[in-house]
Design a protein around this motif. Structure first.
Motif, PDB file in Angstrom:
ATOM      1  N   LYS A  17       0.838  -1.183   0.000  1.00  0.00           N
ATOM      2  CA  LYS A  17       0.000   0.000   0.000  1.00  0.00           C
ATOM      3  C   LYS A  17       0.885   1.249   0.000  1.00  0.00           C
ATOM      4  O   LYS A  17       2.098   1.151   0.228  1.00  0.00           O
ATOM      5  N   PRO A  18       0.314   2.436  -0.256  1.00  0.00           N
ATOM      6  CA  PRO A  18       1.125   3.659  -0.261  1.00  0.00           C
ATOM      7  C   PRO A  18       1.894   3.909   1.031  1.00  0.00           C
ATOM      8  O   PRO A  18       2.963   4.515   1.018  1.00  0.00           O
ATOM      9  N   ASP A  19       1.364   3.412   2.177  1.00  0.00           N
ATOM     10  CA  ASP A  19       2.060   3.634   3.445  1.00  0.00           C
ATOM     11  C   ASP A  19       3.141   2.598   3.717  1.00  0.00           C
ATOM     12  O   ASP A  19       3.779   2.616   4.773  1.00  0.00           O
ATOM     13  N   GLY A  20       3.360   1.677   2.745  1.00  0.00           N
ATOM     14  CA  GLY A  20       4.411   0.687   2.893  1.00  0.00           C
ATOM     15  C   GLY A  20       3.952  -0.636   3.454  1.00  0.00           C
ATOM     16  O   GLY A  20       4.703  -1.621   3.418  1.00  0.00           O
ATOM     17  N   SER A  21       2.751  -0.709   4.000  1.00  0.00           N
ATOM     18  CA  SER A  21       2.238  -1.966   4.546  1.00  0.00           C
ATOM     19  C   SER A  21       1.853  -2.915   3.405  1.00  0.00           C
ATOM     20  O   SER A  21       1.629  -2.500   2.267  1.00  0.00           O
ATOM     21  N   ILE A  22       1.762  -4.199   3.744  1.00  0.00           N
ATOM     22  CA  ILE A  22       1.457  -5.210   2.736  1.00  0.00           C
ATOM     23  C   ILE A  22      -0.018  -5.153   2.344  1.00  0.00           C
ATOM     24  O   ILE A  22      -0.905  -5.166   3.210  1.00  0.00           O
TER      25      ILE A  22
ATOM     26  N   ILE B  81     -13.062 -10.692 -12.234  1.00  0.00           N
ATOM     27  CA  ILE B  81     -12.463  -9.415 -11.862  1.00  0.00           C
ATOM     28  C   ILE B  81     -12.716  -9.137 -10.389  1.00  0.00           C
ATOM     29  O   ILE B  81     -13.594  -9.736  -9.766  1.00  0.00           O
ATOM     30  N   LYS B  82     -11.956  -8.208  -9.848  1.00  0.00           N
ATOM     31  CA  LYS B  82     -12.111  -7.783  -8.463  1.00  0.00           C
ATOM     32  C   LYS B  82     -12.225  -6.277  -8.425  1.00  0.00           C
ATOM     33  O   LYS B  82     -11.334  -5.568  -8.873  1.00  0.00           O
ATOM     34  N   ASP B  83     -13.333  -5.784  -7.890  1.00  0.00           N
ATOM     35  CA  ASP B  83     -13.558  -4.352  -7.776  1.00  0.00           C
ATOM     36  C   ASP B  83     -12.824  -3.832  -6.540  1.00  0.00           C
ATOM     37  O   ASP B  83     -13.158  -4.178  -5.407  1.00  0.00           O
ATOM     38  N   LEU B  84     -11.805  -2.982  -6.755  1.00  0.00           N
ATOM     39  CA  LEU B  84     -11.004  -2.458  -5.653  1.00  0.00           C
ATOM     40  C   LEU B  84     -11.546  -1.152  -5.107  1.00  0.00           C
ATOM     41  O   LEU B  84     -10.922  -0.534  -4.243  1.00  0.00           O
ATOM     42  N   GLY B  85     -12.701  -0.705  -5.610  1.00  0.00           N
ATOM     43  CA  GLY B  85     -13.333   0.490  -5.084  1.00  0.00           C
ATOM     44  C   GLY B  85     -12.727   1.773  -5.632  1.00  0.00           C
ATOM     45  O   GLY B  85     -12.162   1.802  -6.739  1.00  0.00           O
ATOM     46  N   VAL B  86     -12.809   2.839  -4.860  1.00  0.00           N
ATOM     47  CA  VAL B  86     -12.309   4.151  -5.272  1.00  0.00           C
ATOM     48  C   VAL B  86     -10.800   4.094  -5.481  1.00  0.00           C
ATOM     49  O   VAL B  86     -10.074   3.472  -4.697  1.00  0.00           O
ATOM     50  N   LEU B  87     -10.331   4.745  -6.525  1.00  0.00           N
ATOM     51  CA  LEU B  87      -8.911   4.729  -6.858  1.00  0.00           C
ATOM     52  C   LEU B  87      -8.078   5.319  -5.727  1.00  0.00           C
ATOM     53  O   LEU B  87      -8.312   6.439  -5.275  1.00  0.00           O
ATOM     54  N   GLU B  88      -7.058   4.563  -5.281  1.00  0.00           N
ATOM     55  CA  GLU B  88      -6.146   5.027  -4.244  1.00  0.00           C
ATOM     56  C   GLU B  88      -4.687   4.934  -4.675  1.00  0.00           C
ATOM     57  O   GLU B  88      -3.880   5.776  -4.277  1.00  0.00           O
ATOM     58  N   TYR B  89      -4.353   3.913  -5.462  1.00  0.00           N
ATOM     59  CA  TYR B  89      -2.951   3.697  -5.841  1.00  0.00           C
ATOM     60  C   TYR B  89      -2.906   3.009  -7.193  1.00  0.00           C
ATOM     61  O   TYR B  89      -3.560   1.998  -7.405  1.00  0.00           O
ATOM     62  N   PHE B  90      -2.145   3.579  -8.123  1.00  0.00           N
ATOM     63  CA  PHE B  90      -2.076   3.009  -9.476  1.00  0.00           C
ATOM     64  C   PHE B  90      -0.760   3.407 -10.122  1.00  0.00           C
ATOM     65  O   PHE B  90      -0.459   4.591 -10.277  1.00  0.00           O
TER      66      PHE B  90
ATOM     67  N   THR C  97      -0.151  12.190  -5.871  1.00  0.00           N
ATOM     68  CA  THR C  97       1.187  12.397  -5.335  1.00  0.00           C
ATOM     69  C   THR C  97       2.021  11.148  -5.562  1.00  0.00           C
ATOM     70  O   THR C  97       1.504  10.103  -5.968  1.00  0.00           O
ATOM     71  N   GLN C  98       3.326  11.256  -5.283  1.00  0.00           N
ATOM     72  CA  GLN C  98       4.234  10.112  -5.354  1.00  0.00           C
ATOM     73  C   GLN C  98       5.082  10.044  -4.084  1.00  0.00           C
ATOM     74  O   GLN C  98       6.288   9.874  -4.121  1.00  0.00           O
ATOM     75  N   ARG C  99       4.433  10.153  -2.958  1.00  0.00           N
ATOM     76  CA  ARG C  99       5.123  10.187  -1.670  1.00  0.00           C
ATOM     77  C   ARG C  99       5.913   8.893  -1.415  1.00  0.00           C
ATOM     78  O   ARG C  99       7.072   8.931  -1.017  1.00  0.00           O
ATOM     79  N   LYS C 100       5.276   7.746  -1.655  1.00  0.00           N
ATOM     80  CA  LYS C 100       5.952   6.473  -1.412  1.00  0.00           C
ATOM     81  C   LYS C 100       7.184   6.327  -2.303  1.00  0.00           C
ATOM     82  O   LYS C 100       8.253   5.897  -1.851  1.00  0.00           O
ATOM     83  N   TYR C 101       7.052   6.681  -3.574  1.00  0.00           N
ATOM     84  CA  TYR C 101       8.180   6.585  -4.501  1.00  0.00           C
ATOM     85  C   TYR C 101       9.321   7.486  -4.048  1.00  0.00           C
ATOM     86  O   TYR C 101      10.496   7.098  -4.068  1.00  0.00           O
ATOM     87  N   ALA C 102       8.987   8.718  -3.625  1.00  0.00           N
ATOM     88  CA  ALA C 102      10.002   9.666  -3.181  1.00  0.00           C
ATOM     89  C   ALA C 102      10.694   9.175  -1.912  1.00  0.00           C
ATOM     90  O   ALA C 102      11.919   9.281  -1.771  1.00  0.00           O
ATOM     91  N   LEU C 103       9.930   8.630  -0.977  1.00  0.00           N
ATOM     92  CA  LEU C 103      10.525   8.112   0.260  1.00  0.00           C
ATOM     93  C   LEU C 103      11.436   6.922  -0.018  1.00  0.00           C
ATOM     94  O   LEU C 103      12.502   6.788   0.601  1.00  0.00           O
ATOM     95  N   ASP C 104      11.035   6.057  -0.934  1.00  0.00           N
ATOM     96  CA  ASP C 104      11.895   4.923  -1.310  1.00  0.00           C
ATOM     97  C   ASP C 104      13.199   5.410  -1.917  1.00  0.00           C
ATOM     98  O   ASP C 104      14.277   4.847  -1.656  1.00  0.00           O
ATOM     99  N   LEU C 105      13.134   6.447  -2.734  1.00  0.00           N
ATOM    100  CA  LEU C 105      14.335   7.009  -3.351  1.00  0.00           C
ATOM    101  C   LEU C 105      15.274   7.593  -2.298  1.00  0.00           C
ATOM    102  O   LEU C 105      16.490   7.352  -2.326  1.00  0.00           O
TER     103      LEU C 105
END
Length: 349
Positions: free
Chosen positions: A37-42, A124-133, A148-156
């Motif tokens: 997920k964007p916060d880094g959790s599985i 198919i699986k409906d993942l609901g409202v867009l959160e991460y793509f 935003t790209q917060r997770k990508y920036a933090l990984d960098l």
């Protein structure tokens, strides 16, 4: 693995046939991936079976294309992964990337009906409202949506050990001029330190913009506007110019670029015309994307100029210039941000 195997059987990815004599069997392998997920959790654990030659997605791809066409969708001429539905005042845009899709529509009920129709055709699986793509994090509010790209920036930053560094508000000092080593000789310590300092400055800018993103708001206009500019002969090594453009659909920034031009320009006017051509081509891409049913002509606004653009069969650009009435100030001129060092970031970012 069981769910993946069941889905492959349901979509008839393969057909069982007798083993011909004297023919080698092409094997397959399981690929396991942990999605976060964007916060880094599985988020979930995924299993994919990849037959030889990596042809697994081909049957599903053709099935998806055929199914969407049966539902009244048309493939965009500008982007074959984008499918558009427009009937009875309802507009649906569906972007397909491998086995992931994003749906945007003017009607929530139409989206629910589409998802149900697709689930009747494919697993198919409906993942609901867009959160991460595709590395983009989406947050929703009453005014629209922000990417935003917060997770990508933090990984960098974590990769280079600078997650706790001090931030800065500019990506590069306005007076900074870096050059490459063309002679193959040893680089002086001062030059090396200067380059490394510039790289660290960029990373500190990344740290200061973790929560900076693109805001998308509902707009009363779907008109396409472009802003282009060029920094003439700004490269100290080969004196090539840097061209930049910003493309807006309504009030929303949808595309931008800052790229060194492939050839040197003899004048600033020539450099700006090259930037104009690149920006116009990008604007025509969006014109063909959003207005697939119409012709290839679009009126596009530019700083103090109005352009009537048309690509002919030889892909030549015909441009008719005439004075555009309103004045665009330096702070409002979006493309200038992508060509030259600035002390202040624009408000639309």
């Amino acid at each position: 693995m069981a769910d993946e195997f069941s889905a492959l059987c349901q979509t008839r990815t393969w057909v069982l046939v007798p083993h011909p004599s004297g023919v080698n069997i092409v094997g397959s392998k399981w690929v396991f991936k942990t999605k976060h997920k964007p916060d880094g959790s599985i988020d979930k654990h995924k299993a994919r079976n990849h037959p030889g030659l990596k042809m697994l997605g081909i049957p599903l791809m053709f099935a998806s294309y055929s199914g969407l066409c049966m539902l009244g969708f048309k493939s965009s001429k500008a982007d074959t992964s984008l499918f558009i539905f427009s009937q009875g005042g309802i507009h649906i845009y569906m972007l397909v990337y491998v086995d992931d899709s994003v749906i945007a529509s003017s009607s929530s009920a139409a989206v629910d009906k589409l998802v149900q129709a697709l689930s009747d055709m494919f697993p198919i699986k409906d993942l609901g409202v867009l959160e991460y793509f595709l590395g983009l994090e989406a947050s929703h509010n009453s005014g629209g949506m922000t990417f935003t790209q917060r997770k990508y920036a933090l990984d960098l930053l974590h990769r280079v050990g600078m997650e706790n560094c001090k931030s800065t508000s500019t990506p590069l000092a306005p007076t900074e001029r870096l050059s490459r080593d063309t002679g193959g000789v040893s680089v002086s310590i001062s030059a090396y330190r200067s380059s490394w300092k510039a790289v660290k400055h960029i990373l500190r800018y990344v740290k200061g913009t973790l929560n900076t993103g693109l805001n998308f708001r509902k707009s009363s206009s779907m008109g396409i506007s472009i802003f282009t500019d060029a920094d003439w002969a700004g490269d100290v090594d080969d004196r090539r110019s840097t061209g930049g453009f910003a493309v807006f659909v309504g009030s929303n920034l949808v595309s931008w670029s800052a790229k060194k031009q492939p050839t040197a320009s003899l004048s600033s006017t020539e450099a700006k015309y090259k930037a104009l051509a690149n920006g116009a081509a990008e604007a025509m891409f969006f014109n063909n994307t959003f207005y697939t049913r119409g012709g290839g002509i679009s009126t596009i606004e530019m700083n103090r100029l109005e352009l009537d653009l048309l690509f002919n069969l030889d892909f030549k650009l015909k441009v008719n210039l005439k004075t555009f009435g309103s004045y665009c100030s330096q702070l409002e001129f979006s493309a200038d941000e992508f060509c030259k060092s600035k002390l202040v970031r624009q408000s639309y970012i």
